[in-house]
Enzyme design. Structure first.
Site, PDB file in Angstrom:
ATOM      1  N   SER A  41      39.995  -3.377 -21.780  1.00 23.60           N
ATOM      2  CA  SER A  41      39.288  -3.060 -23.014  1.00 23.60           C
ATOM      3  C   SER A  41      40.327  -2.755 -24.090  1.00 23.60           C
ATOM      4  O   SER A  41      41.528  -2.896 -23.859  1.00 23.60           O
ATOM      5  CB  SER A  41      38.318  -1.909 -22.806  1.00 23.60           C
ATOM      6  OG  SER A  41      38.978  -0.844 -22.216  1.00 23.60           O
ATOM      7  N   LEU A  42      39.856  -2.375 -25.252  1.00 24.37           N
ATOM      8  CA  LEU A  42      40.760  -2.161 -26.375  1.00 24.37           C
ATOM      9  C   LEU A  42      40.737  -0.712 -26.804  1.00 24.37           C
ATOM     10  O   LEU A  42      39.698  -0.052 -26.753  1.00 24.37           O
ATOM     11  CB  LEU A  42      40.320  -3.028 -27.568  1.00 24.37           C
ATOM     12  CG  LEU A  42      40.480  -4.533 -27.398  1.00 24.37           C
ATOM     13  CD1 LEU A  42      39.743  -5.259 -28.513  1.00 24.37           C
ATOM     14  CD2 LEU A  42      41.945  -4.922 -27.395  1.00 24.37           C
TER      15      LEU A  42
ATOM     16  N   TYR B 219       3.898   1.464  -1.089  1.00 24.41           N
ATOM     17  CA  TYR B 219       4.548   1.493  -2.408  1.00 24.41           C
ATOM     18  C   TYR B 219       3.616   2.138  -3.443  1.00 24.41           C
ATOM     19  O   TYR B 219       3.990   3.047  -4.172  1.00 24.41           O
ATOM     20  CB  TYR B 219       4.918   0.059  -2.803  1.00 24.41           C
ATOM     21  CG  TYR B 219       5.605  -0.037  -4.140  1.00 24.41           C
ATOM     22  CD1 TYR B 219       4.879  -0.352  -5.288  1.00 24.41           C
ATOM     23  CD2 TYR B 219       6.966   0.177  -4.268  1.00 24.41           C
ATOM     24  CE1 TYR B 219       5.504  -0.434  -6.520  1.00 24.41           C
ATOM     25  CE2 TYR B 219       7.601   0.097  -5.498  1.00 24.41           C
ATOM     26  CZ  TYR B 219       6.863  -0.206  -6.620  1.00 24.41           C
ATOM     27  OH  TYR B 219       7.472  -0.280  -7.844  1.00 24.41           O
TER      28      TYR B 219
ATOM     29  N   GLU C 122      40.753 -10.555 -36.525  1.00 27.50           N
ATOM     30  CA  GLU C 122      39.556 -11.358 -36.272  1.00 27.50           C
ATOM     31  C   GLU C 122      38.389 -10.429 -35.999  1.00 27.50           C
ATOM     32  O   GLU C 122      38.599  -9.270 -35.616  1.00 27.50           O
ATOM     33  CB  GLU C 122      39.794 -12.264 -35.059  1.00 27.50           C
ATOM     34  CG  GLU C 122      39.834 -11.492 -33.752  1.00 27.50           C
ATOM     35  CD  GLU C 122      40.587 -12.201 -32.634  1.00 27.50           C
ATOM     36  OE1 GLU C 122      41.797 -12.428 -32.799  1.00 27.50           O
ATOM     37  OE2 GLU C 122      39.940 -12.519 -31.624  1.00 27.50           O
TER      38      GLU C 122
ATOM     39  N   LYS D  15      35.442  -8.412 -34.223  1.00 24.18           N
ATOM     40  CA  LYS D  15      35.140  -7.983 -32.857  1.00 24.18           C
ATOM     41  C   LYS D  15      33.671  -8.289 -32.619  1.00 24.18           C
ATOM     42  O   LYS D  15      32.796  -7.679 -33.235  1.00 24.18           O
ATOM     43  CB  LYS D  15      35.424  -6.493 -32.691  1.00 24.18           C
ATOM     44  CG  LYS D  15      35.185  -6.003 -31.280  1.00 24.18           C
ATOM     45  CD  LYS D  15      35.746  -4.598 -31.111  1.00 24.18           C
ATOM     46  CE  LYS D  15      35.726  -4.139 -29.665  1.00 24.18           C
ATOM     47  NZ  LYS D  15      34.405  -4.053 -29.090  1.00 24.18           N
TER      48      LYS D  15
ATOM     49  N   ALA E 238       0.837  -1.204   0.000  1.00 23.35           N
ATOM     50  CA  ALA E 238       0.000   0.000   0.000  1.00 23.35           C
ATOM     51  C   ALA E 238       0.868   1.248   0.000  1.00 23.35           C
ATOM     52  O   ALA E 238       0.620   2.209  -0.741  1.00 23.35           O
ATOM     53  CB  ALA E 238      -0.915  -0.015   1.226  1.00 23.35           C
TER      54      ALA E 238
HETATM   55  S1  IVH Z   1      40.587  -9.064 -27.117  1.00 18.79           S
HETATM   56  C1  IVH Z   1      43.139  -7.453 -23.569  1.00 18.79           C
HETATM   57  N1  IVH Z   1      39.158  -9.947 -29.131  1.00 18.79           N
HETATM   58  O1  IVH Z   1      35.817  -6.060 -27.025  1.00 18.79           O
HETATM   59  C2  IVH Z   1      42.135  -7.324 -24.646  1.00 18.79           C
HETATM   60  N2  IVH Z   1      38.089  -8.575 -27.516  1.00 18.79           N
HETATM   61  O2  IVH Z   1      36.703  -3.285 -26.404  1.00 18.79           O
HETATM   62  C3  IVH Z   1      41.131  -8.382 -24.636  1.00 18.79           C
HETATM   63  N3  IVH Z   1      35.703  -8.242 -27.921  1.00 18.79           N
HETATM   64  O3  IVH Z   1      36.130  -6.349 -23.560  1.00 18.79           O
HETATM   65  C4  IVH Z   1      40.120  -8.258 -25.666  1.00 18.79           C
HETATM   66  N4  IVH Z   1      35.576  -9.460 -29.753  1.00 18.79           N
HETATM   67  O4  IVH Z   1      34.499  -7.907 -24.732  1.00 18.79           O
HETATM   68  C5  IVH Z   1      39.170  -9.205 -28.007  1.00 18.79           C
HETATM   69  N5  IVH Z   1      38.001 -10.824 -30.909  1.00 18.79           N
HETATM   70  C6  IVH Z   1      38.013 -10.109 -29.819  1.00 18.79           C
HETATM   71  C7  IVH Z   1      36.857  -9.484 -29.326  1.00 18.79           C
HETATM   72  C8  IVH Z   1      36.939  -8.711 -28.173  1.00 18.79           C
HETATM   73  C9  IVH Z   1      34.907  -8.719 -28.886  1.00 18.79           C
HETATM   74  C10 IVH Z   1      35.274  -7.347 -26.848  1.00 18.79           C
HETATM   75  C11 IVH Z   1      35.677  -7.756 -25.465  1.00 18.79           C
HETATM   76  C12 IVH Z   1      36.452  -6.603 -24.892  1.00 18.79           C
HETATM   77  C13 IVH Z   1      36.022  -5.487 -25.764  1.00 18.79           C
HETATM   78  C14 IVH Z   1      37.122  -4.450 -25.818  1.00 18.79           C
END
Ligand code: IVH
Length: 705
Positions: free
Chosen positions: A91-92, A45, A123, A125, A43
């Site tokens: 991350s990249l 809520y 490869e 992403k 009530a």
């Molecule tokens: S290598 C130390 N390879 O992209 C680096 N990441 O922006 C490790 N991702 O957090 C990442 N495809 O979730 C790598 N072929 C791939 C990927 C990949 C997707 C994602 C991953 C990472 C993010 C970085």
């Protein structure tokens, strides 16, 4: 304020009350759905929800982005256990065009001093979410999401339901962490959304959200019913190396039973990398799952190890993103947001439009020059076309970042459209907003008297990498900021919250709607737990311009204690010993030094900082002896030409061994590494009696020969 009748609220009251209700209802939802422990009656809520709806009906312009009336269903659970990654999940860095890829290759080769062509893997992403799978003696024992890269969520039970993830491996190293991406195919995503819609459940905006939402389910049966897939592309901890190259390591993962991406190839140099990028891009639409670019990685794992990492990304890899998706829509208005450092940021309010599967209704407009159609140097952008309210604009999304406005259609501009006039006064506090020479941004000069700056600073103060106080997030900060009985206007106020509350009699937090005895006690305990704080976190939390996480860490390591830091920045003015010492720190430049000392030498800022520190126990930061190496804890300076490695590599290696690398020689220097051509630094070292060795001596010392 919560008992004031809706019709008696003025606009400011209403705004504050909507903020409070949003926080209170979010907590109530969490208690009910996620913790299975309701804190208020149904009530109560409902009454709160009705009050929220009534205020929104009276003040439709104040409806919040996170309004409880907009929320569908339960928030995603945060009831997973936490797992600290032994090897961080990074991350990249991104590349957006061919030149960025060539730059990447140049940088890598320069760092390694490698003159020939270098081999990389290329490869796709995958656009999903990353997962780390830990195998011990061939058995899957743990699965963790990336989280903030250091600590992820324990989703082991859910990961076991994914068909692509083997439960046991044969012939794997004793300990092996396999990393890769969880994703959902287009066909599975469409079928899932259809099932969800038929059942009256929420549908997902795109396959990535569907994959994330499905993996992060507290009820494993739900995850099991979702068609998730997994591609392996890397590893974390391994007790024995998988192979000598990236390409062979991936082949080994495939042999162990993982799905690896069939479009992974080895490339010799940037031309081959770009050719593979185009080949993958050409197949993008027919792959059956979302990818958002191509990842290049240095193939030789020994070279990867030499290259190492920056603070958040590896030096040996880069993501080459596909061009962003675009859409045209109408610009309904321009709002000005005031940030933590007073920056006035224009935000485009758009007629909602779908861009790459996501509905976009806001976009950044960067700054006043951007709206006017010129860049920081005054050169025209978009052919000099300005942006006006009512215009048709082209918006795009690149990755997870805030959408941007790329272009404007002059043919559709209304005849009476007026050029946008950027405010010269802060819309939040009325203080003059000025632009300093060379700064693209106009800033409010109100400092702490500006409520927007004060709130943003508080939000930053409690954010994850700063004080990270459980139960005191952005929403609660906003609520307390406007609270008449228990206001929090500055960081110090957070630490007096409990004692002030104790004196509030009937108005105590525990008696309020949505709080209750347990949650109030929990909040106070969480605050108490942060009274003792490491120096680097404190420095970052202060939110001083140019002092980000990395700078805060560098400063904390240099000064170790609050007392030493505070004494130095209080007295540092150009010409003093403190100033020279501050600038001698590797990673501290003029801009940072000026911003830092200005903050500590400004009376109002200083009073707020002192009041805060009086509440705290600041833990000294001890330079972490990363190993038992002979240089751990030592301050090292490099000078002259290094012949066996580049300066950047020497610095990164030294730091990895626990040394501090400084830019100039002082009494604090322990060691000078001097190559040919060393000049004034070598002289200064000789004068101060600092030990000086050559590059070979250094390599011998760190055991690299
Ligand atoms: S290598 C130390 N390879 O992209 C680096 N990441 O922006 C490790 N991702 O957090 C990442 N495809 O979730 C790598 N072929 C791939 C990927 C990949 C997707 C994602 C991953 C990472 C993010 C970085």
């Amino acid at each position: 304020m919560s008992d004031k009748a809706v019709e008696h609220l003025n606009e400011a009251d209403a705004r504050a009350e909507l903020a409070r209700l949003s926080a209170v209802l979010a907590d109530a939802n969490r208690a009910y759905h996620t913790l299975d422990a309701p804190e208020i009656s149904d009530a109560e809520y409902d009454a709160l929800k009705r009050r929220n709806a009534a205020i929104e009906a009276r003040f439709p312009a104040l409806i919040r982005e996170d309004s409880p009336s907009r929320q569908v269903g339960a928030p995603v659970a945060d009831g997973f256990g936490k797992i600290a990654h032994q090897v961080r999940m990074l991350s990249l860095e991104n590349a957006f065009d061919d030149a960025d890829v060539a730059d990447f290759d140049d940088r890598v080769r320069k760092y390694l001093n490698h003159s020939g062509v270098l081999a990389y893997t290329a490869e796709p992403k995958i656009d999903g979410l990353s997962l780390s799978l830990r195998y011990e003696h061939g058995q899957l024992v743990q699965a963790a999401t990336r989280g903030d890269g250091e600590v992820g969520e324990n989703v082991t039970d859910n990961a076991r339901t994914i068909a692509d993830i083997p439960h046991s491996l044969h012939g794997a190293p004793e300990v092996l962490e396999v990393r890769g991406e969880v994703y959902m195919s287009h066909a599975d995503f469409a079928a899932l959304n259809q099932r969800q819609a038929q059942a009256g459940d929420k549908t997902f905006a795109n396959p990535r959200n569907a994959a994330a939402g499905s993996l992060r389910q507290l009820d494993t049966r739900i995850t099991a019913s979702r068609p998730l897939r997994f591609f392996a592309y890397g590893w974390g901890v391994v007790s024995d190396p998988l192979a000598a190259t990236q390409f062979d390591a991936i082949a080994r993962l495939a042999a162990l039973g993982f799905q690896t991406n069939p479009l992974t190839v080895r490339c010799e140099g940037p031309d081959a990398m770009l050719a593979q990028y185009r080949a993958i891009e050409a197949q993008r639409a027919s792959l059956g799952y979302d990818i958002d670019g191509v990842v290049y990685k240095v193939n030789d794992l020994a070279l990867q190890a030499r290259l190492g990492f920056r603070s958040a990304t590896p030096r040996w890899a880069i993501a080459h993103k596909f061009p962003a998706e675009l859409a045209w829509t109408e610009l309904l208005g321009i709002d000005i947001q005031v940030g933590r450092t007073g920056a006035l940021s224009p935000v485009a309010r758009l007629r909602p439009v779908t861009v790459g599967g996501v509905v976009v209704s806001n976009a950044t407009l960067h700054n006043e020059d951007y709206i006017a159609g010129r860049d920081a140097k005054g050169q025209p952008i978009r052919g000099g076309k300005d942006i006006r309210v009512g215009d048709w604009v082209q918006v795009y999304r690149a990755g997870d970042v805030i959408p941007k406005v790329a272009d404007v259609d002059l043919d559709r501009r209304k005849i009476d459209a007026q050029p946008y006039v950027f405010p010269h006064e802060c819309p939040e506090c009325g203080s003059p907003a000025i632009r300093e020479q060379g700064d693209a941004v106009r800033r409010c000069t109100g400092g702490l008297i500006c409520p927007a700056q004060a709130v943003e600073r508080l939000r930053h103060f409690v954010s994850r990498h700063a004080f990270d106080i459980e139960g005191l997030g952005a929403k609660q900060i906003e609520m307390f900021f406007h609270d008449a009985d228990l206001p929090v206007k500055t960081p110090a106020d957070i630490f007096t919250l409990a004692s002030r509350d104790a004196a509030n009699g009937l108005k105590r937090l525990k008696n309020r709607d949505g709080f209750g005895e347990t949650s109030a006690a929990k909040l106070f305990a969480a605050i108490e737990a942060r009274r003792s704080i490491p120096l680097d976190r404190l420095l970052f939390a202060l939110g001083i311009r140019h002092v980000g996480e990395v700078a805060a860490q560098i400063l904390a390591r240099h000064y170790s204690t609050w007392q030493a830091f505070e004494a130095a920045v209080t007295h540092a003015t150009p010409g003093t010993a403190e100033w020279n010492d501050l600038l001698s720190i590797d990673g501290v430049g003029q801009t940072l030094a000026e911003s830092l000392t200005a903050a500590f030498q400004n009376a109002a800022e200083r009073a707020a900082i002192d009041a805060l520190v009086a509440q705290l126990e600041v833990q000294p930061v001890v330079w972490k002896a990363a190993s038992d190496s002979p240089v751990a804890g030592k301050t090292v300076v490099f000078t002259g030409t290094l012949e066996k490695m580049t300066r950047a590599e020497a610095k990164a290696r030294a730091e990895a061994l626990g040394a501090k690398v400084a830019g100039s020689v002082s009494a604090k220097t322990d060691l000078l590494v001097a190559g040919p051509g060393a000049g004034s630094k070598a002289k200064e070292a000789a004068r101060l009696g600092v030990t000086t060795i050559d590059e070979d001596g250094w390599l011998a010392l760190i055991g690299a020969t």
